[in-house]
Scaffold this motif. Structure first.
Motif, PDB file in Angstrom:
ATOM      1  N   VAL A 148      -3.232  -1.188   4.709  1.00  0.00           N
ATOM      2  CA  VAL A 148      -4.474  -0.412   4.731  1.00  0.00           C
ATOM      3  C   VAL A 148      -4.227   0.941   5.389  1.00  0.00           C
ATOM      4  N   MET A 149      -3.534   0.939   6.524  1.00  0.00           N
ATOM      5  CA  MET A 149      -3.248   2.187   7.231  1.00  0.00           C
ATOM      6  C   MET A 149      -2.360   3.112   6.401  1.00  0.00           C
ATOM      7  N   SER A 150      -1.405   2.563   5.693  1.00  0.00           N
ATOM      8  CA  SER A 150      -0.547   3.367   4.811  1.00  0.00           C
ATOM      9  C   SER A 150      -1.362   3.996   3.691  1.00  0.00           C
ATOM     10  N   ALA A 151      -2.300   3.224   3.137  1.00  0.00           N
ATOM     11  CA  ALA A 151      -3.167   3.749   2.074  1.00  0.00           C
ATOM     12  C   ALA A 151      -4.043   4.882   2.610  1.00  0.00           C
ATOM     13  N   ILE A 152      -4.565   4.720   3.818  1.00  0.00           N
ATOM     14  CA  ILE A 152      -5.384   5.767   4.439  1.00  0.00           C
ATOM     15  C   ILE A 152      -4.560   7.044   4.589  1.00  0.00           C
TER      16      ILE A 152
END
Length: 160
Positions: A148-152
């Protein structure tokens, strides 16, 4: 005041979650993805799904027809830009858009991506609630949080 449990497990007490997020009172995981004069985009704070973006009005209104002409243009441009980034950067082929006026928050639109793992819940609007609950209850892992953090970060960098 309402108590709201965020995807990171923290509980906050606010009158309006959207106001708290758009004003910076509450920082969503990963921070602000994209911001315009009238709108604020961030990862949904309750459901850890890669690329699930909330586009919220900075002004506390409830309905689409309350947007000014300038805000409407800003809204559609921001929505389009975010969706294009979801497709090109995160390779998200399909998205469900949700906006409702029967909410305790103010005007916001959800851009809920479709992933292969979601197919077990069906492929209709009725599948979205079970998908969200599954994400909240079974995808709150360190591994998924990193995704999720990588996508953000990818969206932030692509929306500069």
């Amino acid at each position: 005041m309402r108590k709201i449990t965020l995807s990171n497990g923290k509980t906050v007490e606010v009158e309006c979650l959207s106001c708290a997020l758009t004003s910076g009172l509450i920082e969503p995981d990963g921070g602000v993805i994209f911001e315009t004069e009238h709108f604020h985009a961030h990862q949904d704070v309750a459901y850890p799904i890669e690329g699930l973006v909330i586009l919220a009005s900075k002004r506390h209104i409830k309905c689409l027809d309350e947007l000014t002409d300038e805000e409407r243009l800003d809204y559609i441009n921001a929505l389009t830009k975010i969706r294009k980034a979801q497709r090109e950067i995160l390779c998200i082929d399909y998205v469900y858009y949700f906006y409702n006026e029967d909410t305790t928050h103010h005007f916001h639109t959800w851009l809920v991506p479709r992933y292969q793992w979601m197919n077990e819940f069906g492929r209709s609007v009725e599948s979205v609630r079970p998908v969200l609950l599954n994400a909240r209850n079974h995808r709150n892992t360190n591994e998924n949080h990193q995704k999720v953090m990588s996508a953000i970060e990818a969206l932030k960098n692509g929306l500069i």
